[in-house]
Design a protein around this motif. Structure first.
Motif, PDB file in Angstrom:
ATOM      1  N   GLY A  17       1.012  -1.392   0.099  1.00  0.00           N
ATOM      2  CA  GLY A  17      -0.075   0.043  -0.046  1.00  0.00           C
ATOM      3  C   GLY A  17       0.839   1.389   0.057  1.00  0.00           C
ATOM      4  N   GLU A  18       1.946   1.249  -0.674  1.00  0.00           N
ATOM      5  CA  GLU A  18       2.831   2.411  -0.550  1.00  0.00           C
ATOM      6  C   GLU A  18       2.865   3.414  -1.526  1.00  0.00           C
ATOM      7  OE1 GLU A  18       6.561   0.149  -0.097  1.00  0.00           O
ATOM      8  OE2 GLU A  18       6.273  -0.170   2.136  1.00  0.00           O
ATOM      9  N   LEU A  19       2.186   2.969  -2.573  1.00  0.00           N
ATOM     10  CA  LEU A  19       1.991   3.543  -3.896  1.00  0.00           C
ATOM     11  C   LEU A  19       0.796   4.724  -4.067  1.00  0.00           C
ATOM     12  CD1 LEU A  19       2.739   0.606  -6.206  1.00  0.00           C
ATOM     13  CD2 LEU A  19       4.452   2.212  -5.494  1.00  0.00           C
ATOM     14  N   PRO A  20       1.143   5.596  -4.724  1.00  0.00           N
ATOM     15  CA  PRO A  20      -0.077   6.665  -5.174  1.00  0.00           C
ATOM     16  C   PRO A  20      -1.295   5.866  -5.813  1.00  0.00           C
ATOM     17  CG  PRO A  20       1.819   7.174  -6.568  1.00  0.00           C
ATOM     18  CD  PRO A  20       2.271   5.980  -5.592  1.00  0.00           C
ATOM     19  N   ALA A  21      -2.300   6.218  -5.734  1.00  0.00           N
ATOM     20  CA  ALA A  21      -3.545   5.681  -6.027  1.00  0.00           C
ATOM     21  C   ALA A  21      -3.488   5.331  -7.558  1.00  0.00           C
ATOM     22  CB  ALA A  21      -4.816   6.455  -5.663  1.00  0.00           C
ATOM     23  N   ASN A  24      -1.288   2.235  -8.164  1.00  0.00           N
ATOM     24  CA  ASN A  24      -1.991   1.276  -7.701  1.00  0.00           C
ATOM     25  C   ASN A  24      -3.126   0.823  -8.584  1.00  0.00           C
ATOM     26  OD1 ASN A  24      -0.840   0.680  -5.147  1.00  0.00           O
ATOM     27  ND2 ASN A  24      -2.248   2.062  -4.144  1.00  0.00           N
ATOM     28  N   ILE A  25      -3.965   1.624  -9.305  1.00  0.00           N
ATOM     29  CA  ILE A  25      -4.897   1.422 -10.033  1.00  0.00           C
ATOM     30  C   ILE A  25      -4.045   0.805 -11.166  1.00  0.00           C
ATOM     31  CG2 ILE A  25      -6.737   2.355 -11.823  1.00  0.00           C
ATOM     32  CD1 ILE A  25      -7.358   4.694  -9.484  1.00  0.00           C
ATOM     33  N   GLU A 133      -3.904  13.846  -7.456  1.00  0.00           N
ATOM     34  CA  GLU A 133      -2.468  13.552  -6.947  1.00  0.00           C
ATOM     35  C   GLU A 133      -1.313  14.192  -7.084  1.00  0.00           C
ATOM     36  OE1 GLU A 133      -2.403   9.044  -5.451  1.00  0.00           O
ATOM     37  OE2 GLU A 133      -2.627   9.184  -7.602  1.00  0.00           O
TER      38      GLU A 133
ATOM     39  N   GLN B  63       1.965   4.899   9.886  1.00  0.00           N
ATOM     40  CA  GLN B  63       1.328   5.427   8.553  1.00  0.00           C
ATOM     41  C   GLN B  63       0.939   6.954   9.079  1.00  0.00           C
ATOM     42  OE1 GLN B  63       0.033   3.645   5.558  1.00  0.00           O
ATOM     43  NE2 GLN B  63       1.700   2.187   6.321  1.00  0.00           N
ATOM     44  N   TYR B 100      -4.802  -8.408   7.458  1.00  0.00           N
ATOM     45  CA  TYR B 100      -4.002  -7.490   6.928  1.00  0.00           C
ATOM     46  C   TYR B 100      -4.485  -6.871   5.531  1.00  0.00           C
ATOM     47  CZ  TYR B 100      -0.271  -5.533   4.065  1.00  0.00           C
ATOM     48  OH  TYR B 100       0.588  -4.602   3.401  1.00  0.00           O
ATOM     49  N   ARG B 104      -4.799  -3.087   5.623  1.00  0.00           N
ATOM     50  CA  ARG B 104      -4.187  -2.157   4.562  1.00  0.00           C
ATOM     51  C   ARG B 104      -5.010  -1.425   3.839  1.00  0.00           C
ATOM     52  NH1 ARG B 104      -2.317  -4.992  -0.069  1.00  0.00           N
ATOM     53  NH2 ARG B 104      -4.665  -5.684   0.084  1.00  0.00           N
ATOM     54  N   PHE B 108      -5.007   2.651   3.425  1.00  0.00           N
ATOM     55  CA  PHE B 108      -4.749   3.386   2.376  1.00  0.00           C
ATOM     56  C   PHE B 108      -5.963   4.700   2.172  1.00  0.00           C
ATOM     57  CE2 PHE B 108      -5.795   4.374  -2.216  1.00  0.00           C
ATOM     58  CZ  PHE B 108      -4.580   4.507  -2.696  1.00  0.00           C
ATOM     59  N   ARG B 112      -5.506   8.631   1.975  1.00  0.00           N
ATOM     60  CA  ARG B 112      -5.739   9.307   0.784  1.00  0.00           C
ATOM     61  C   ARG B 112      -6.650  10.472   1.026  1.00  0.00           C
ATOM     62  NH1 ARG B 112      -6.279   9.643  -4.573  1.00  0.00           N
ATOM     63  NH2 ARG B 112      -8.351   9.967  -5.325  1.00  0.00           N
ATOM     64  N   THR B 116      -5.481  14.224   0.014  1.00  0.00           N
ATOM     65  CA  THR B 116      -6.283  14.728  -1.246  1.00  0.00           C
ATOM     66  C   THR B 116      -7.701  15.361  -0.888  1.00  0.00           C
ATOM     67  OG1 THR B 116      -7.242  12.691  -1.728  1.00  0.00           O
ATOM     68  CG2 THR B 116      -5.116  13.037  -2.737  1.00  0.00           C
ATOM     69  N   LEU B 122     -11.182   4.109  -2.634  1.00  0.00           N
ATOM     70  CA  LEU B 122     -10.821   3.230  -3.748  1.00  0.00           C
ATOM     71  C   LEU B 122     -10.316   1.938  -3.429  1.00  0.00           C
ATOM     72  CD1 LEU B 122      -8.752   6.076  -5.570  1.00  0.00           C
ATOM     73  CD2 LEU B 122     -10.941   5.458  -5.963  1.00  0.00           C
ATOM     74  N   ILE B 126      -9.190  -1.496  -5.845  1.00  0.00           N
ATOM     75  CA  ILE B 126      -7.891  -1.824  -6.341  1.00  0.00           C
ATOM     76  C   ILE B 126      -7.434  -3.240  -5.727  1.00  0.00           C
ATOM     77  CG2 ILE B 126      -5.582  -1.137  -5.663  1.00  0.00           C
ATOM     78  CD1 ILE B 126      -6.640   1.650  -5.466  1.00  0.00           C
ATOM     79  N   TRP B 127      -7.623  -3.385  -4.533  1.00  0.00           N
ATOM     80  CA  TRP B 127      -7.452  -4.881  -3.941  1.00  0.00           C
ATOM     81  C   TRP B 127      -8.663  -5.668  -3.397  1.00  0.00           C
ATOM     82  CZ3 TRP B 127      -4.990  -0.260  -1.494  1.00  0.00           C
ATOM     83  CH2 TRP B 127      -3.625   0.043  -1.880  1.00  0.00           C
TER      84      TRP B 127
END
Lengths: 224, 209
Positions: A17-21, A24-25, A133, B63, B100, B104, B108, B112, B116, B122, B126-127
């Motif tokens: 989960g370390e990347l920008p959205a 990730n997308i 972002e 985090q 986890y 996570r 996230f 976000r 932002t 999202l 995404i996952w």
């Protein structure tokens, strides 16, 4: 047949989960189409979970009853268990986009994302994803049949996930599902003979490097 | 992040990581979660909570650099564990992996939101949570998504005792023996409840089709 995959380190950062959205997308869109990376993700997630919840720390998964009388936590537990266990997983909806006269299914990762209207120049048309972002910008990009993107390189990175159709550049030809990562060490000029739909993520404007298309630099931001 | 120099994590490295939790501890976690799934067992939930809480808090603190937000993450994560327990599928992965993923994803979306001003949540797209794909690999009789959803709805309307066995066998994918042990009832009782429940489900499907 998918031939281009995200690097292992990138998958690991994705799982963490370390990347920008936007990244990730892009990775999620590839993984949805790629069994190989799906399996890698499963292993990496397991490993990451075990790392985060590892028992190195004295208190965890050992003598869990020792501090059962912690008031704050007991209050939280009571509050949580007063809720009903009735969570229902909704069937994910499938979003589509119209391109080249047909409806194409979009990756699940875009389900909750909005994008602006498609705007085009010649055979290129793109819609910016509303992810907010900063310098990381992402688009749905259509290249019409026979269209091409002028020779360019990148200040940062540029990721392309091919969602439909195909294109080629000086290095390779690409097909549906391919995940293409380029940075400033690459210069390329993609051409799509039959047209294609891509998801692109870039962390800075491309720099055009050849002849007349250098004139495009001021509008470089338009292309990617 | 995982430390890998050559970009390839081989099986032994994975094994190495996994050995941090003994098989007995993993089995214990699974037993607690299944007890929450089947019986809404508060004692088992408290044990799960105490096991995960310190780690979730320290993850959250890393985090967000805020104890209040770390506690929010803890509460949100464990709430979903409680509310979604019946969706956990033991065949798809360890309890730690499932928890986890939930943590996570929440973390996230929280980050976000802070960075932002977007509240678009999202992460679950995404996952996708492991159980979201369960329908795709189920046996053929459940191949039809709609039928499966319909069945889940009917199953929820069954009397509690029958609902428990149907959920245990079809949703948590326990064997009838495991289920008997878990619910502390004889195997014969599991079998007869299951027979009754399936009869009722069949009847409802026929009436509604």
């Amino acid at each position: 047949m998918i031939k281009h995959h995200p690097k292992h380190e990138l998958l690991a950062a994705f799982v963490a989960g370390e990347l920008p959205a936007a990244l990730n997308i892009a990775i999620s869109a590839h993984v949805e189409l790629c069994d190989e990376c799906q399996q890698a993700i499963t292993l990496l997630t397991q490993a990451k979970a075990d790392e985060v919840f590892s028992i190195e720390d004295e208190s965890v998964f050992n003598n869990v009853e020792v501090d059962l009388d912690d008031d704050f936590e007991d209050l939280m537990i009571a509050q949580i268990t007063s809720q009903k266990g009735d969570y229902v997983d909704e069937e994910p909806t499938v979003c589509t986009v119209e391109y080249a006269g047909k409806q194409v299914n979009l990756p699940r990762a875009l389900n909750s994302v909005n994008w602006a209207k498609f705007q085009g120049v010649g055979k290129l048309s793109r819609a910016r994803l509303d992810l907010d972002e900063g310098t990381v910008r992402s688009y749905l990009l259509q290249i019409g049949a026979g269209g091409s993107v002028p020779m360019h390189t990148h200040k940062g990175y540029e990721v392309t996930v091919l969602l439909d159709g195909s294109f080629e550049d000086e290095m390779c030809s690409y097909s549906k599902g391919d995940f293409i990562w380029l940075d400033q060490s690459f210069t390329h000029s993609p051409v799509s003979n039959d047209g294609c739909l891509c998801l692109t993520v870039a962390d800075d404007a491309p720099v055009f490097t050849q002849g007349l298309s250098k004139l495009l630099n001021p509008i470089g931001r338009f292309i990617y | 992040m995982l430390q890998t120099s050559n970009g390839n994590m081989n099986q032994s490295q994975v094994e190495n990581k996994r050995s941090m939790l003994t098989p007995e501890q993993s089995a214990e976690l699974k037993q607690w979660l299944i007890a929450v799934a089947l019986k809404r067992d508060k004692k088992s939930f408290a044990l799960l909570f105490k096991s995960f809480a310190p780690k979730i808090k320290s993850f959250g603190f890393k985090q967000f650099n805020s104890e209040a937000l770390a506690n929010d993450l803890l509460q949100e994560t464990m709430s979903l564990v409680w509310r979604k327990a019946h969706l956990y599928n033991a065949d798809k992965g360890a309890v730690t992996t499932w928890v986890y993923t939930i943590m996570r994803n929440l973390s996230f979306d929280m980050l976000r939101k802070m960075q932002t001003n977007k509240e678009d949540c999202l992460s679950d797209d995404i996952w996708p949570i492991v159980d979201a794909h369960a329908a795709d690999v189920d046996t053929e009789e459940f191949a039809d998504h709609l039928l499966k959803q319909q069945l889940a709805k009917y199953a929820d309307a069954l009397p509690e005792a029958q609902k428990q066995v149907v959920r245990g066998v079809y949703f948590n994918e326990l064997t009838q023996e495991e289920l008997a042990q878990q619910l502390n009832i004889p195997l014969g009782t599991v079998k007869s409840r299951l027979r009754l429940a399936l009869g009722k489900l069949r009847q409802q499907i026929e009436e509604n089709s």
